[in-house]
Motif scaffolding. Structure first.
Motif, short mmCIF file in Angstrom:
data_model
loop_
_atom_site.label_atom_id
_atom_site.label_comp_id
_atom_site.label_asym_id
_atom_site.label_seq_id
_atom_site.Cartn_x
_atom_site.Cartn_y
_atom_site.Cartn_z
N GLY A 1 0.74 -1.22 -0.06
CA GLY A 1 -0.12 -0.03 -0.07
C GLY A 1 0.91 1.27 0.15
O GLY A 1 0.13 2.43 0.00
N LEU A 2 2.14 1.34 0.01
CA LEU A 2 3.22 2.42 0.09
C LEU A 2 3.39 2.54 -1.53
O LEU A 2 2.88 1.89 -2.41
N GLU A 3 4.20 3.80 -1.62
CA GLU A 3 4.52 4.02 -2.73
C GLU A 3 5.45 2.93 -3.52
O GLU A 3 6.14 2.41 -2.82
N GLY A 4 5.23 2.82 -4.90
CA GLY A 4 6.07 1.90 -5.76
C GLY A 4 5.05 0.46 -5.71
O GLY A 4 4.25 0.27 -5.30
N GLY A 5 5.77 -0.57 -6.52
CA GLY A 5 5.42 -1.78 -6.38
C GLY A 5 4.41 -2.22 -7.53
O GLY A 5 4.28 -1.06 -8.23
N LEU A 6 3.79 -3.00 -7.60
CA LEU A 6 2.85 -3.44 -8.75
C LEU A 6 1.52 -3.09 -8.04
O LEU A 6 1.04 -3.53 -7.13
N GLN A 7 0.69 -2.61 -9.04
CA GLN A 7 -0.68 -2.37 -8.95
C GLN A 7 -1.56 -3.47 -9.19
O GLN A 7 -1.78 -3.81 -10.33
N LEU A 8 -2.10 -3.90 -8.10
CA LEU A 8 -3.10 -5.25 -8.05
C LEU A 8 -4.05 -4.92 -7.24
O LEU A 8 -4.22 -4.44 -6.17
N PHE A 9 -5.42 -4.92 -8.18
CA PHE A 9 -6.89 -4.68 -7.46
C PHE A 9 -6.74 -3.42 -7.00
O PHE A 9 -7.29 -3.13 -5.64
N GLY A 10 -5.94 -2.13 -7.38
CA GLY A 10 -6.00 -0.85 -6.87
C GLY A 10 -5.11 -0.78 -5.48
O GLY A 10 -5.25 0.49 -4.90
#
Length: 280
Positions: A148-157
């Motif tokens: 839920g923090l900045e960066g990473g892969l967007q999955l289901f919002g």
């Protein structure tokens, strides 16, 4: 901490548990799985776990100081405190598995009697299974520290850390040969195929629980993240060295060269499967 984050982590842990059930699927089509394939599968699981521990957890513990990319490894001086926290975590992870082994060795559980077990026996069974698979759930939970923090892969919002994807895939693949290993003695006892799937999944149900607990603690005290990553890595590396590889060698005793060729092939395959994810 949002309830949705805990649900997300629990679902990821539950996915790894469901993957254990895939290990029972081959028994719907064949009567047995050869020793050669079993050795290779345990080798594959070992390579995956070692890669996930080193390229995923240990490097993540050193996070801002060490990075791996296609251009090589870049590093800056790592504070002594970070090394110390990582070492404490590694030792704690090893200690957990040592205790788990002692508990498991001292408990006799007959899978054929599961359905006749009373409530007390079921609690004992669940306790034995918990100490066995809990470290794997911890590894998943720790990897979601930045959920839920900045960066990473967007999955289901939701922003999901790439490390979390890496670890969830790694543990899921590892759980498949574990499901095979669980199903073999049950099949020999005449347990129906569909029940093989159930008991294989049941053996890993503590993983989503361990994942949520680990996620809660690493979010609560983020400055101790190296301890959490080290804990998960230490537990998994020790499991590979004391359980997976010895299991493979025992299964391969009747094969040419003691099954070492199949074991090395599986280990190599496991590392090669996980390296692309590490570079992400």
């Amino acid at each position: 901490m949002a309830l949705g984050n805990f649900v997300f982590v629990f679902v990821a842990g539950f996915v790894t548990a469901l993957a254990t059930g895939l290990g029972a699927i081959p028994f719907f089509f064949v009567d047995d799985v050869s020793d050669r394939w079993n050795v290779a599968l345990w080798g594959l699981a070992s390579g995956i776990m070692l890669s996930a521990s080193v390229f995923g957890l240990v490097l993540e513990a050193l996070g801002e100081y060490v990075s791996v990319s296609l251009n090589g490894v870049s590093a800056s001086p790592v504070p002594t405190r970070t090394y110390a926290l990582l070492a404490v975590g590694l030792l704690a992870g090893v200690a957990l598995v040592v205790v788990a082994h002692r508990v498991i060795d001292g408990a006799e559980v007959n899978p054929r009697r599961y359905e006749e077990a009373d409530f007390r026996k079921l609690l004992l069974i669940l306790g034995v299974l918990t100490v066995h698979s809990f470290p794997e759930g911890v590894a998943v939970g720790v990897s979601f520290a930045d959920l839920g923090l900045e960066g990473g892969l967007q999955l289901f919002g939701v922003a999901v850390p790439l490390l979390a994807v890496f670890m969830t895939v790694a543990i899921s693949i590892h759980n498949v040969p574990e499901g095979v290993a669980i199903s073999i003695p049950l099949r020999a006892m005449g347990v129906p195929n569909w029940k093989l799937v159930w008991w294989a999944v049941f053996s890993s149900l503590p993983q989503p629980i361990g994942a949520v607990i680990a996620f809660y603690f690493v979010r609560l005290a983020r400055e101790f993240l190296p301890v959490g990553f080290g804990f998960a890595a230490g537990a998994m590396i020790y499991l590979v060295l004391t359980e997976f590889i010895p299991e493979a060698l025992e299964l391969g005793e009747g094969l040419p060269r003691g099954g070492r060729r199949e074991l090395v092939a599986g280990l190599t395959g496991g590392v090669l499967v996980m390296i692309p994810l590490a570079f992400l």
